[in-house]
Design a protein around this motif. Structure first.
Motif, short mmCIF file in Angstrom:
data_model
loop_
_atom_site.label_atom_id
_atom_site.label_comp_id
_atom_site.label_asym_id
_atom_site.label_seq_id
_atom_site.Cartn_x
_atom_site.Cartn_y
_atom_site.Cartn_z
N ALA A 1 0.60 -1.16 0.07
CA ALA A 1 -0.05 -0.06 0.03
C ALA A 1 0.77 1.50 0.24
N GLY A 2 0.67 2.31 -0.92
CA GLY A 2 1.24 3.14 -1.35
C GLY A 2 0.42 4.42 -1.36
N ALA A 3 1.39 5.60 -1.81
CA ALA A 3 0.97 7.13 -2.29
C ALA A 3 0.25 6.81 -3.36
N GLU A 4 -0.42 8.36 -3.24
CA GLU A 4 -2.13 7.99 -4.28
C GLU A 4 -3.09 6.57 -4.29
N GLY A 5 -3.48 7.09 -2.25
CA GLY A 5 -4.29 5.37 -2.63
C GLY A 5 -4.02 4.05 -3.23
N THR A 6 -2.79 3.68 -3.33
CA THR A 6 -2.36 2.65 -4.15
C THR A 6 -2.47 1.96 -3.04
N VAL A 7 -3.53 0.61 -4.00
CA VAL A 7 -3.37 -1.40 -2.88
C VAL A 7 -2.78 -2.11 -4.25
N LEU A 8 -1.77 -2.63 -3.92
CA LEU A 8 -1.40 -4.16 -5.03
C LEU A 8 -1.69 -5.67 -3.93
N ARG A 9 -1.37 -6.28 -5.23
CA ARG A 9 -1.85 -7.52 -4.20
C ARG A 9 -1.16 -8.59 -5.52
N TRP B 1 1.71 -8.40 -10.06
CA TRP B 1 0.81 -7.51 -8.92
C TRP B 1 -0.54 -7.36 -9.38
N ARG B 2 -1.79 -7.48 -8.95
CA ARG B 2 -3.01 -7.18 -9.28
C ARG B 2 -3.40 -5.65 -8.61
N ASP B 3 -3.51 -4.40 -9.28
CA ASP B 3 -4.26 -3.38 -8.90
C ASP B 3 -5.45 -3.21 -8.03
N VAL B 4 -5.61 -3.24 -6.85
CA VAL B 4 -7.03 -3.67 -5.43
C VAL B 4 -7.35 -2.32 -5.48
N SER B 5 -7.10 -1.22 -5.66
CA SER B 5 -6.97 -0.04 -4.50
C SER B 5 -8.70 0.30 -4.96
N PRO B 6 -9.03 0.55 -3.78
CA PRO B 6 -9.67 1.75 -3.12
C PRO B 6 -10.37 2.24 -3.92
N PRO B 7 -11.98 2.89 -4.82
CA PRO B 7 -12.11 3.06 -5.81
C PRO B 7 -12.33 4.46 -4.88
N GLY B 8 -11.49 6.05 -6.08
CA GLY B 8 -12.27 7.27 -5.11
C GLY B 8 -10.61 7.00 -4.46
N ALA B 9 -9.61 6.89 -4.46
CA ALA B 9 -8.32 7.37 -3.29
C ALA B 9 -7.57 7.51 -3.46
N SER B 10 -7.52 8.01 -5.02
CA SER B 10 -6.09 8.39 -5.12
C SER B 10 -5.23 10.01 -4.51
N GLY B 11 -6.64 9.93 -4.28
CA GLY B 11 -6.22 11.33 -2.64
C GLY B 11 -5.48 10.74 -2.12
N LEU B 12 -5.90 9.80 -1.21
CA LEU B 12 -5.62 9.41 0.06
C LEU B 12 -4.13 8.36 0.73
N GLU B 13 -2.90 9.09 1.47
CA GLU B 13 -1.61 8.41 1.84
C GLU B 13 -1.46 6.72 2.47
N PHE B 14 -1.22 5.71 1.44
CA PHE B 14 -1.66 5.06 2.79
C PHE B 14 0.11 4.94 2.93
N ARG B 15 0.21 4.58 4.59
CA ARG B 15 1.10 4.03 4.85
C ARG B 15 1.26 3.08 5.75
N ASP B 16 0.46 2.39 5.97
CA ASP B 16 0.46 0.60 6.87
C ASP B 16 -1.04 0.03 6.03
N VAL B 17 -0.46 -1.89 6.02
CA VAL B 17 -1.36 -1.94 5.83
C VAL B 17 -1.67 -3.73 6.54
#
Length: 386
Positions: free
Chosen positions: A91-99, A107-123
């Protein structure tokens, strides 16, 4: 740009901005049942036997290095959860989550919809389908989201409504009970708790929390400023005040005791950045000054009494490190990571040796011994032996 004289808001912007100019490798210990959510990461993918990367002793003897895997993106990843020999989340910048479920070949992009403005720092991942991600920031930028179907859909389960709060890290004791920590609000660190796997959260009373030092806060650099061991013990690390501290709770975050760490602080960019406990007693701390090009002496410390006291490493890493992890099934081997390299200890943190010069922000391992790293420019790698 200097960190000195910054307000708390300035320190946070420094963490989001200046710290983002660095590459930090954080290895969060997995595989050990004593290590809370990392135990989930180590077992969720099945009963793994020692994998392709060998036992902890073999890795320690072979001086490990990182083998990159293609992620198909250039965003920065600071959150990572290894859940099996071939499965992991980032999980990282621009609301990005990969698995990945094939060892990083794809790697599959499984980012939450509409989360591009969020800064993910922990998963924190419980298995290949269930995971919780933490977005950091002031006010309602701090949020928690959960998925139960491998990232096909997400539910926002917490949105901060306290303007002064800034959540940095999240950690779980088991599949149901977990905590998240915010910088001080009204002079005390704020603790968020869940008892249903992150589906709902509540703010714990702060009556059992010691007063924060002037300027004291946590670091949202890697998701390792809050760690757990066993069913009830948790530790959080701090910096920014006159001295760095490690706070310990024995009752799932209701009450805390603070101990001074030997890692220098006294500046918004200095303190303890990462913790790892292999059981309730034996822990490692790393940190220093994340300002580029500045030296970070005494960047590691060890404890054998559950964090009541800390002593500096006899031979610490040569520079700032933000993450540290015990190698799976080892009582003496661990890795510390940062923007200038990865260091290995074979003696429980007393001495460290640089074994790799790559730059990553976060790392995690499975019970099978498979370790992953992720960081700037979409870099994701697997630990290999040479």
């Amino acid at each position: 740009m200097k960190a000195e004289g910054k307000t708390r808001r300035g320190r946070r912007l420094w963490t989001l901005g200046m710290c983002a100019a660095l590459a930090v490798t954080v290895l969060s210990a997995s595989a050990q049942a004593q290590q809370g959510p990392t135990a989930l990461r180590g077992t969720a993918g099945g009963a793994d036997s020692p994998g392709a990367y060998g036992s902890a002793s073999a890795v320690a003897a072979a001086k490990p290095t990182w083998r990159p895997t293609p992620a198909g993106t250039d965003v920065r990843f600071r959150g990572l959860a290894a859940v099996g020999r071939k499965a992991a989340w980032v999980a990282g910048a621009e609301g990005t989550v990969l698995r990945t479920s094939d060892g990083g070949r794809s790697w599959r992009d499984v980012s939450p919809p509409g989360a591009s403005g969020l800064e993910f720092r922990d998963v924190e991942a419980f298995d290949t389908r269930r995971a919780v991600v933490l977005a950091i920031g002031e006010g309602d930028a701090s949020r928690v989201l959960r998925t139960d179907d491998g990232g096909a859909t997400w539910t926002e389960t917490f949105r901060n409504d306290e303007p002064g709060a800034f959540y940095n890290c999240v950690s779980f004791f088991d599949r149901r009970n977990g905590l998240a920590v915010s910088d001080p609000v009204d002079g005390r660190f704020r603790i968020l708790a869940t008892s249903d796997g992150g589906r709902s959260w509540r703010v714990l009373p702060d009556s059992g929390m010691p007063d924060a030092l002037p300027g004291e806060a946590g670091f949202a650099a890697s998701g390792q400023c809050l760690v757990t061991a066993g069913a009830r013990d948790a530790w959080l690390s701090t910096g920014g005040g006159d001295h760095a501290r490690v706070l310990h709770s024995r009752d799932r975050g209701r009450t805390w005791e603070a101990a001074a760490a030997t890692i220098p602080a006294g500046d918004p960019a200095r303190g303890v950045f990462g913790l790892a406990f292999r059981d309730r007693h034996h822990g490692l701390a790393v940190g220093g000054d994340f300002t580029p090009e500045l030296p970070s002496p005494h960047a590691a410390a060890v404890t054998g009494d559950g964090g009541r006291s800390w002593r500096p490493s006899d031979q610490p890493p040569p520079a700032y490190r933000s993450g540290v992890a015990w190698l799976p099934h080892s009582r003496s081997a661990a890795l510390a990571v940062g923007p200038t390299g990865t260091d290995l200890t074979r003696d429980g943190g007393r001495t460290w040796e640089t074994v790799d010069t790559g730059s990553y922000d976060t790392v995690d391992c499975t019970r099978a011994g498979t370790c992953w790293a992720a960081g700037e420019q979409g870099r994701i790698a697997v630990l290999a032996r040479r």
